[in-house]
Design a protein around this motif. Structure first.
Motif, PDB file in Angstrom:
ATOM      1  N   UNK A 174      -9.750   2.009   5.605  1.00 33.96           N
ATOM      2  CA  UNK A 174      -9.979   0.566   5.383  1.00 33.96           C
ATOM      3  C   UNK A 174      -8.783  -0.130   4.763  1.00 33.96           C
ATOM      4  N   UNK A 175      -7.882   0.639   4.195  1.00 33.54           N
ATOM      5  CA  UNK A 175      -6.715   0.008   3.576  1.00 33.54           C
ATOM      6  C   UNK A 175      -5.722  -0.482   4.626  1.00 33.54           C
ATOM      7  N   UNK A 225      -2.050  12.222  -2.259  1.00 35.58           N
ATOM      8  CA  UNK A 225      -2.745  10.934  -2.356  1.00 35.58           C
ATOM      9  C   UNK A 225      -3.606  10.755  -1.124  1.00 35.58           C
ATOM     10  N   UNK A 226      -4.815  10.314  -1.364  1.00 34.91           N
ATOM     11  CA  UNK A 226      -5.769  10.182  -0.264  1.00 34.91           C
ATOM     12  C   UNK A 226      -6.069   8.703  -0.044  1.00 34.91           C
ATOM     13  N   UNK A 227      -5.896   8.250   1.194  1.00 41.66           N
ATOM     14  CA  UNK A 227      -6.143   6.836   1.474  1.00 41.66           C
ATOM     15  C   UNK A 227      -7.272   6.672   2.464  1.00 41.66           C
ATOM     16  N   UNK A 228      -7.995   5.601   2.300  1.00 40.29           N
ATOM     17  CA  UNK A 228      -9.096   5.292   3.198  1.00 40.29           C
ATOM     18  C   UNK A 228      -8.586   4.452   4.365  1.00 40.29           C
ATOM     19  N   UNK A 236       0.847  -1.199   0.000  1.00 37.87           N
ATOM     20  CA  UNK A 236       0.000   0.000   0.000  1.00 37.87           C
ATOM     21  C   UNK A 236       0.876   1.240   0.000  1.00 37.87           C
TER      22      UNK A 236
END
Lengths: 286, 410
Positions: free
Chosen positions: B209-210, B204-207, B159
């Motif tokens: 849930x990752x 960069x945008x991450x959730x 990730x």
């Protein structure tokens, strides 16, 4: 001035990426011209570039699923001209290798920017969003005259080149011998790449190349009509510029037409369904 | 010290050396009872790495505590040593080769000849022996409290690698903003000048849930060196373990750790830039300033701020993050010889290291009591030095020399 476009189809994204990659290999700073129908990448002819110039146009409908453009004003000036560092655009688009969608829009952050928003697949329910803000400068309408489509030169010879990969290989080897290369061809389908130094002269010849049909509007005075068919028209150009053009190719065109104006310039014309790219290399003084 | 690594683990060992080589100049070998620890710290002391290969990873492991044949000139057992990473990298240069042909790797500390011997037994009966010179050294140990961090993220290294690849390879620093609903990684530029406004910015945008574990105690943003993180992620790829990230606020270090219970443990401690809103001031400056036994093999010694030799280099005072109220946006020239300034500072961006003598050392815990009325400035790019505690915010920076035996003429 407003611009927003969106691509959802992954093949179109790859195609667009290839175009941008090819352009970024050819020039550092690039001008983008946006009209209702088309998107142009332009490098006008300037001494600073060593006289090379490039013109690439693509039909936006073939690439973008959504495309909205509002130019400077609705009437004659319904276009947008921007100047951008090609490498930045290339790097931004690189993120879209396996993207779900790609959005490009004109925004104003601290400076006017072209914002590239890429939606990437992710492990979670919401997609990962990558945003790149590429600073651009808007070219005022007063200068738009410099960015007109170049006219087809009065060439003497016009031929379709052999596969670019082959030509690239040869030019790469010839580059080691000298910095100048002479491109020559005749109307019977012969083509030669020659390098000449004090010690050695190396020539690679191709024959039976296709001659693209081109009728200069029945102008019997056109240089190509007056040129003896078996006579080779040649132009001595900078090998680095030629290599830059050949090495960056990712578009896979149907044909590459090479027009030679004897002792003056070489004009490459890439023909492809959705894109057309033209590249001029002037002759180097002996 | 004598140990033998089986072929399967040599690749991990080699990759660890590669990672250490990207960060520091020397690798400190510390044979412990639990296993062999490899440590390094970078010259600006903004990155510290400690990789522990535990006993089960070795075919033979002898830390040398009982049967000690290696002694130094004073007949004291040599237990720790440090080796130049450039030299050590030559031994483990080609990872592909190592993976393909090395069957075992013997590591021996040869006291008679004063050499650290690496013997790679490869296929087809080939044996490659490398004798490397080493220097004795003290233990290198950073003081950090991973378990007290309020923010903990755990995810697959892929990730992070996928995210980091979107950023320009020339980008030095990255900012990570966390909140309970998302994580945003943004390219960082510490200068508001026109020139910088011309650079491309990426976000960069991450959730959440990752992440397999997502615990945010404090909504914050931390800025740290991306180059170091890239080196860490390259190592994670080979280690193939999930990455844990522990951090608190700007100014406190961010810790990336990998752990495989009982076999392997790696901690990467990276300094973060202290911002206005987090005025972190610990008294832990004393930690390393008085550490006279700290090896000063690096010419630009950590501990030597010799005022007499080096003119005080004013630090760059840059206005704080865009989100915060800004102090004085005056900018100062970058210090050229950064390492030598390092003494009595706000230590927030630096990683305090434990040394021989610590005087009033306050351990650098997760929570420091901030001392009031002390301005906090953003530090220079990848050389994380805090400003000094001057209340008059002028252009010069007072760097006070500590007492040090090594000082000449101070």
């Amino acid at each position: 001035m407003r611009f927003r476009a969106k691509v959802v189809n992954i093949d179109c994204i790859h195609h667009f990426t290839n175009v941008v990659n090819t352009i970024s290999k050819l020039l550092k700073k690039c001008s983008i011209r946006l009209t209702k129908e088309k998107m142009f990448f332009i490098l006008p002819d300037q001494v600073a570039n060593g006289g090379v110039s490039m013109w690439c146009e693509l039909k936006q409908a073939n690439f973008f699923d959504e495309y909205q453009m509002d130019g400077v004003n609705k009437n004659e000036l319904n276009e947008i001209y921007l100047e951008i560092v090609a490498e930045n655009l290339c790097r931004a688009i690189k993120s879209a290798n396996n993207a779900k969608s790609l959005k490009i829009k004109l925004t104003k952050k601290q400076v006017p920017c072209l914002t590239v928003e890429i939606e990437l697949p992710s492990l979670s329910s919401t997609a990962r969003i990558v945003t790149h803000d590429i600073p651009v400068s808007v070219i005022p309408s007063a200068l738009w005259g410099e960015y007109q489509e170049p006219e087809m030169p009065d060439f003497h010879v016009s031929l379709c080149l052999p596969p670019l990969k082959t030509v690239k290989h040869i030019v790469e080897r010839l580059k080691n011998l000298s910095s100048y290369l002479t491109l020559s061809g005749n109307q019977e389908g012969d083509f030669a790449l020659k390098v000449e130094t004090e010690l050695v002269s190396a020539t690679t010849r191709f024959s039976d190349l296709e001659i693209p049909p081109y009728d200069p509007d029945g102008d019997s005075q056109a240089p190509s009509k007056l040129w003896p068919p078996s006579e080779m028209a040649s132009a001595r150009i900078d090998v680095k510029k030629l290599l830059q053009f050949l090495a960056g190719q990712q578009i896979n065109p149907y044909k590459v037409i090479c027009n030679i104006v004897d002792q003056s310039a070489v004009h490459f014309f890439l023909v492809h369904d959705d894109i057309s790219l033209q590249y001029f290399i002037p002759v180097v003084a002996v | 010290m004598k140990c033998v690594l089986p072929g399967a683990n040599v690749k991990l060992f080699a990759k660890a050396i590669h990672c250490l080589a990207k960060l520091g100049h020397y690798v400190y070998f510390e044979p412990l009872d639990t296993g062999l620890a490899l440590k390094t710290v970078n010259s600006s002391r903004s990155a510290y790495v400690s990789i522990l290969f535990m006993k089960p990873m070795f075919q033979v492991y002898n830390a040398g505590s009982d049967v000690d044949l290696t002694v130094d000139d004073d007949n004291l057992p040599i237990s720790r040593c440090k080796v130049a990473l450039k030299t050590l990298l030559q031994v483990f240069k080609s990872l592909a080769n190592i993976e393909r042909s090395v069957e075992t790797c013997d590591i021996n500390l040869d006291g008679d000849e004063c050499r650290l011997v690496f013997q790679l037994k490869c296929k087809h009966g080939i044996t490659k022996t490398h004798h490397l010179t080493f220097q004795e050294c003290e233990s290198l140990q950073a003081v950090f409290a991973k378990d007290l961090s309020p923010n903990v993220l755990k995810c697959d290294h892929k990730v992070l690698s996928d995210v980091v690849i979107n950023f320009s390879s020339s980008l030095e620093e990255i900012t990570m903003l966390v909140s309970p609903c998302k994580v945003v990684l943004r390219s960082y530029s510490d200068d508001e000048s026109d020139e910088i406004a011309q650079l491309m910015k990426t976000e960069v945008c991450l959730n959440p849930e990752e992440f397999s574990e997502y615990q945010i105690g404090v909504d914050t943003d931390v800025t740290f060196c991306l180059k170091d993180v890239r080196a860490i992620l390259a190592f994670c790829e080979v280690a193939a373990m999930p990455v844990n990230i522990h951090f608190e606020v700007g100014g406190k270090p961010i810790i990336f750790s990998l752990e495989h219970n009982g076999y392997f443990r790696a901690n990467f401690v990276i300094a973060t830039i202290a911002t206005d809103k987090n005025s972190q001031h610990s008294n832990a400056t004393a930690n390393f300033t008085t550490n006279t036994t700290f090896p000063t093999t690096n010419k630009r010694s950590f501990v030597k701020p010799s005022r007499s030799k080096v003119a005080p280099k004013p630090l760059r005072k840059v206005s704080a993050q865009k989100t915060n109220a800004k102090p004085q946006p005056t900018k100062l020239p970058k210090p050229k010889d950064c390492d030598s300034i390092n003494s009595e500072h706000d230590v927030s961006p630096e990683i305090p290291l434990q040394g021989g003598e610590q005087t009033s050392a306050t351990r650098y815990e997760g929570f420091n009591s901030p001392s009031p009325e002390q301005p906090c400035f953003k530090s220079v790019k990848t050389v994380f030095f805090a400003a000094t505690q001057t209340n008059d915010l002028d252009h010069t920076v007072l760097v006070l020399a500590p007492d040090s035996d090594n000082e000449d003429g101070t």
